[in-house]
Design an enzyme around this catalytic site. Structure first.
Site, PDB file in Angstrom:
ATOM      1  CG  HIS A 123      -1.910   0.949   1.421  1.00  0.00           C
ATOM      2  ND1 HIS A 123      -1.675   2.266   1.739  1.00  0.00           N
ATOM      3  CD2 HIS A 123      -3.254   0.842   1.299  1.00  0.00           C
ATOM      4  CE1 HIS A 123      -2.827   2.910   1.818  1.00  0.00           C
ATOM      5  NE2 HIS A 123      -3.800   2.070   1.539  1.00  0.00           N
ATOM      6  CG  ASP A 200       0.626  -2.304   6.144  1.00  0.00           C
ATOM      7  OD1 ASP A 200      -0.347  -2.504   6.904  1.00  0.00           O
ATOM      8  OD2 ASP A 200       0.540  -1.659   5.085  1.00  0.00           O
ATOM      9  CE  LYS A 226      -7.311  -0.452   6.484  1.00  0.00           C
ATOM     10  NZ  LYS A 226      -8.122   0.001   5.368  1.00  0.00           N
ATOM     11  CB  CYS A 364      -3.653   3.218  -1.581  1.00  0.00           C
ATOM     12  SG  CYS A 364      -4.875   4.460  -1.289  1.00  0.00           S
TER      13      CYS A 364
HETATM   14  N1  PLP Z   1      -1.769  -0.710   4.620  1.00  0.00           N
HETATM   15  C1  PLP Z   1      -2.701  -1.470   4.030  1.00  0.00           C
HETATM   16  C2  PLP Z   1      -2.333  -2.841   3.540  1.00  0.00           C
HETATM   17  C3  PLP Z   1      -4.010  -0.993   3.900  1.00  0.00           C
HETATM   18  O1  PLP Z   1      -4.941  -1.751   3.294  1.00  0.00           O
HETATM   19  C4  PLP Z   1      -4.322   0.297   4.381  1.00  0.00           C
HETATM   20  C5  PLP Z   1      -5.676   0.864   4.208  1.00  0.00           C
HETATM   21  O2  PLP Z   1      -6.469   0.409   3.431  1.00  0.00           O
HETATM   22  C6  PLP Z   1      -3.311   1.036   4.989  1.00  0.00           C
HETATM   23  C7  PLP Z   1      -2.052   0.511   5.097  1.00  0.00           C
HETATM   24  C8  PLP Z   1      -3.583   2.404   5.542  1.00  0.00           C
HETATM   25  O3  PLP Z   1      -4.446   2.324   6.624  1.00  0.00           O
HETATM   26  P1  PLP Z   1      -5.027   3.654   7.311  1.00  0.00           P
HETATM   27  O4  PLP Z   1      -5.616   4.468   6.191  1.00  0.00           O
HETATM   28  O5  PLP Z   1      -6.026   3.156   8.274  1.00  0.00           O
HETATM   29  O6  PLP Z   1      -3.874   4.353   7.955  1.00  0.00           O
END
Ligand code: PLP
Length: 406
Positions: A123, A200, A226, A364
């Protein structure tokens, strides 16, 4: 394993009763954010209306109560991921801020020419913070490629280590492909070179039982929204000895020992990394979201979601022109797809008109889209409250949309 009582579970989420475009709601976007049980929402209202007083700063009763609630959540999180100590649990605004914290603080200890290993399926939250580091010094990102089935090229991963490697930053579960990466094995490999690993866990923590000690992860980041919790709250788990080495991320109240114009000292962990007033109301309610998951058991929730994932995949594969991205044997949470050359955005818009909420776009993860030679996908994702009837409605809508688009 005993089946989940979905009628009971769904009754805890009044939002499921609403309609979209006059159709019953089928929510298949929990990977972006999951719904929140009413009693978590009620806890937010309860804290606002009974003890909304700033934490850690007062001797008065309300402040003590608010502080106790926040710190009780910290202990719940510690237990939930089996961290050794509450000193290793830092509250942030989300996964993104947790990774930025490590990038800016641990990253400040890196030298010109040193390297970080990431993967092609990250991401943007686990790419851009490392690139930002490169504004002040030359930090090189080494990228593990993704194979056709959506698994990582582990041979390439092993070949990327050298004496300049200072960190590995990898996702536990891909938010596009659903691939569950072999993070325990990858961490063991990195530790042979004394390289710490940041995981992550944004897409993993609500689908897998996480034990940071068993994984031996050095950092593990995730978001409450989430996992059936409130928005704007996340967690950075970090091994104590690393967090102790690292300078503060932000300066301000709460993170200090003493301040003078000559010299400032910092607070003990975890407060060294928690400058300013946190969302202590949301943090208090986050405890209820963890209790919700514990009540049903992460393993049972995961099994239910896996059944839905398999059921949906089987039926999707009967639709002519279906292209599913990510067919790894270890997969959870999400299905990304396209039908023929139809645009993901058109499919998403039409599905919405039929009451089906899916995500469209690059999710993203533009570098992954570039590797897959597409500009986006439609993504359906599952959570505890989804049913086989949801999948049936989704498949029937998908067939209609495919016919409409020709
Ligand atoms: N990493 C992954 C794999 C994600 O799917 C997401 C959000 O969809 C994030 C990081 C970022 O999360 P947040 O927007 O809650 O900080």
């Amino acid at each position: 394993m005993e089946n989940l009582d979905l009628v009971q579970i769904r009754s805890e989420f009044p939002i499921l009763n609403r309609k979209v475009c006059d159709k019953p709601l089928v929510y298949l976007d929990s990977a972006a954010t999951s719904f929140t049980p009413q009693y978590v929402v009620d806890e937010i209202a309860r804290v606002y209306s009974t003890c909304k007083a700033n934490v850690h700063r007062g001797v008065h009763t309300l402040s003590q109560e608010a502080t106790d609630l926040q710190e009780a959540t910290r202990e719940s999180v510690r237990e939930f991921i089996n961290a050794k100590s509450i000193q290793e649990i830092i509250f942030t605004r989300g996964t993104t801020e947790a990774i930025n914290l490590v990038a800016s603080s641990y990253g400040s200890l890196l030298e010109n020419g040193e390297e970080i290993i990431v993967t092609e399926m990250e991401h943007h939250a686990n790419i851009v913070p490392w690139q930002l580091l490169g504004h002040n010094k030359r930090i090189i990102l080494r990228v593990v490629p993704v194979k056709k089935d959506g698994t990582l090229d582990m041979e390439s991963y092993r070949s990327l280590f050298n004496e300049r490697t200072k960190l590995v930053a990898i996702c536990h579960v891909s938010n596009v492909l659903g691939t569950v990466n072999p993070v325990k094995e990858m961490i063991a490999e990195a530790h042979q070179y004394n390289v710490p690993v940041l995981v992550d866990g944004a897409q993993a923590v609500s689908h897998h039982k996480i034990d940071v000690q068993d994984l031996d992860a050095d950092f593990y980041a995730f978001s409450a929204h989430k996992m059936y919790g409130p928005t704007g709250i996340g967690v950075l788990y970090g091994k104590r000895h690393l967090l102790k080495l690292m300078p503060p991320y932000q300066g301000g109240g709460e993170m200090i020992g003493t301040v003078s114009f000559k010299k400032t000292t910092y607070a003990e962990l975890p407060f060294k990394f928690e400058a300013g007033t946190p969302d202590f109301v949301g943090i208090a309610a986050f405890k209820k979201a963890i209790e919700f998951m514990q009540r049903y058991g992460v393993e049972r929730i995961a099994e239910h979601e896996k059944e839905l994932l398999n059921y949906a995949t089987e039926q999707m594969n009967t639709i002519p022109g279906m292209r599913i991205f990510g067919t790894a044997p270890q997969k959870s949470g999400v299905i990304s797809f396209l039908i023929g050359n139809e645009h993901h955005y058109d499919m998403g818009m039409l599905l919405d008109k039929l009451g089906i909420e899916v995500r469209t776009g690059h999710h993203c993860a533009q570098p992954l889209m570039q590797a897959l030679k597409i500009d986006g996908t439609v993504r359906a994702s599952f959570a505890i409250y989804n049913t086989k009837e949801d999948v049936d409605a989704f498949i029937s809508a998908l067939r209609r949309v495919a016919a409409m688009l020709g």
